[in-house]
Design a protein around this motif. Sequence first.
Motif, PDB file in Angstrom:
ATOM      1  N   GLN A  76       1.047  -0.881  -0.222  1.00 25.64           N
ATOM      2  CA  GLN A  76       0.450  -0.600  -0.270  1.00 25.64           C
ATOM      3  C   GLN A  76       0.898   1.489   0.272  1.00 25.64           C
ATOM      4  O   GLN A  76       0.261   2.335  -0.717  1.00 25.64           O
ATOM      5  N   ILE A  77       1.850   1.398   0.723  1.00 27.84           N
ATOM      6  CA  ILE A  77       2.647   2.603   0.452  1.00 27.84           C
ATOM      7  C   ILE A  77       3.755   2.528  -0.757  1.00 27.84           C
ATOM      8  O   ILE A  77       3.493   3.604  -1.417  1.00 27.84           O
ATOM      9  N   ALA A  78       3.401   1.140  -1.027  1.00 24.43           N
ATOM     10  CA  ALA A  78       4.122   1.448  -2.656  1.00 24.43           C
ATOM     11  C   ALA A  78       3.191   2.025  -3.583  1.00 24.43           C
ATOM     12  O   ALA A  78       3.519   2.945  -4.254  1.00 24.43           O
ATOM     13  N   ALA A  79       2.331   1.282  -2.836  1.00 21.98           N
ATOM     14  CA  ALA A  79       1.040   2.162  -4.592  1.00 21.98           C
ATOM     15  C   ALA A  79       1.227   4.096  -3.765  1.00 21.98           C
ATOM     16  O   ALA A  79       0.316   4.559  -4.956  1.00 21.98           O
ATOM     17  N   ILE A  80       1.005   4.262  -3.002  1.00 16.69           N
ATOM     18  CA  ILE A  80       1.097   5.229  -2.978  1.00 16.69           C
ATOM     19  C   ILE A  80       1.379   5.870  -3.513  1.00 16.69           C
ATOM     20  O   ILE A  80       1.749   7.340  -3.893  1.00 16.69           O
ATOM     21  N   GLU A  81       2.737   6.011  -3.832  1.00 16.85           N
ATOM     22  CA  GLU A  81       4.520   6.315  -3.710  1.00 16.85           C
ATOM     23  C   GLU A  81       4.446   6.873  -5.085  1.00 16.85           C
ATOM     24  O   GLU A  81       4.179   7.414  -6.069  1.00 16.85           O
ATOM     25  N   SER A  82       3.467   5.408  -5.777  1.00 15.57           N
ATOM     26  CA  SER A  82       3.537   5.396  -7.433  1.00 15.57           C
ATOM     27  C   SER A  82       2.664   6.624  -7.897  1.00 15.57           C
ATOM     28  O   SER A  82       2.580   6.236  -9.107  1.00 15.57           O
TER      29      SER A  82
END
Length: 387
Positions: free
Chosen positions: A273-279
Motif C-alpha cells: 500500500q505504501i508503494a502504491a501511494i508512492e507510485s
Amino acid sequence: MSREWIAPRVKEIVPSGIRSFFEVDAGNNDIVSLGIGEPDFATPESVRAACIRALDRGETKYTPNAGLLELRQEIAGYLQTGFRLRYDPAEEILVTVGSSEALDLALRAFTAPGDEIIIPAPSYIAYSPIAHLNGGTWVEAKTCAEEGFKLTAEALRKVITPRSKLLVVNFPNNPTGAVMTYEDWLPVAEVVKEHDLLVLSDEVYAELTFDSRHVSPASLPGMKERTIVISGFSKAFAMTGFRVGYACGDSGLLAAMLKIHQYTAMCAPVLGQIAAIESLGSGLAAKDQMVAAFKQRRSMFVAGLRAAGLECHEPQGAFYAFPSIRRSGMKSEEFALRLLREAGVAAVPGSVFGAGGEGHIRCSYAASPQKLNTALTRMEAFMKVKM
C-alpha cells in the motif's frame, strides 16, 4: 482414504491453462517466453525506496480493512483526473490483495447458486472458475477479430436469460488487446440497464490504452451505481509482486465485499500500500515511460507477426497480440506446443481463453525488444517450414 475430502466444485475446475502449458520444457534457457502477462520493467526506483524507508521505520502492522485512507484518497484523485470517475475514498473504495482478490470478493458477494454470469470471450482464464466456485454458472458472449474483439449489444442480447445477473468485462482486454470506446459502450450499457445487470469491470490494463483514452463503463449515464470497477498497480506500474489492487463502487455493494475481505485477507500488504501511494506520486512519470515503450513494442511486434505470415488485428491496449494461426491448419494447442519445441518460442494457445480463442495464440510483448526480435525471427522461420 474412505472419505472424499476435496469439495466437488474444486474438483470440477481445471488447472490454469497458462500455467500448465508453461510446465512443458520448463527450465530450457533457450526458450523466448511470450507467455506470462508481467511487465519486464523493474518497479520505479522511487517506489522501491519508499518501501525501504517504511521498512526502516518499522511500518509492518495491519492497516484498516479497507486500506490506508491516504491510499484510497490518492486512488480517488487518480481516477477522477485520469478517467473521470468520482468515488468517495471513505466508503466507495476498497484496497485488496491484487485485483484478483477484488474480482473474487465481487463474485462471492453478488453470486447466488443458479445465477448466470456473462463473460465476453475470448477472456482472461480466471473469471469462469471463480464464478463456478461461488455457485454461479457462466455463459460466453462471443467477440471476434472482424469487430476488433469488442463486446456488442447484439452479442450480449443473444446470451441473456431470466437468470442473468452479472456481466464481467475486461477492456483493455486480455488476451486480445481490444478496447471499448464511449460509442462502443453506449448500446451495451442500454442492454445492461434494460435487463438490470450488475457489471464487474476489470480495468487493470486501463493505463495501457494506446490510441485513445480509456473509457470505463462506470462513466456512462446510469451505470456508476451498477458497476464495480476493479483495478490495481501490477501492470502499468510494474508492481506484480506487491499484490495491491482495488475495487470501487456503490457503498452498499462495497460493504458486502468488505465483509468477506475482513474475514479472509484482513488487509492488503502494508508495504504494498505504501508503494502504491508512492507510485501515484513520483511513479507516474515512470509509468508513462513504460506505457510509451509498450506502444512502440506493439507496433514493431504486430508488424513482425504479419511479416511472418500470421494475420493479426491491431491491439489497442494491454500488452498482448492475438494473431490467427489458422493458415497453419493446426489447432492452437498443437501450434503452440510445436512452436515451443521446434522454434523455442513460448506463446499461449488461444483455446484456453474460451469461445473464439481457438485458431489464435496469445503473445505478450511485455519483453525486451531484443527478445521480441528473436521471437519474431524464429516464428517467421517456423511458419516458412509449416506453410
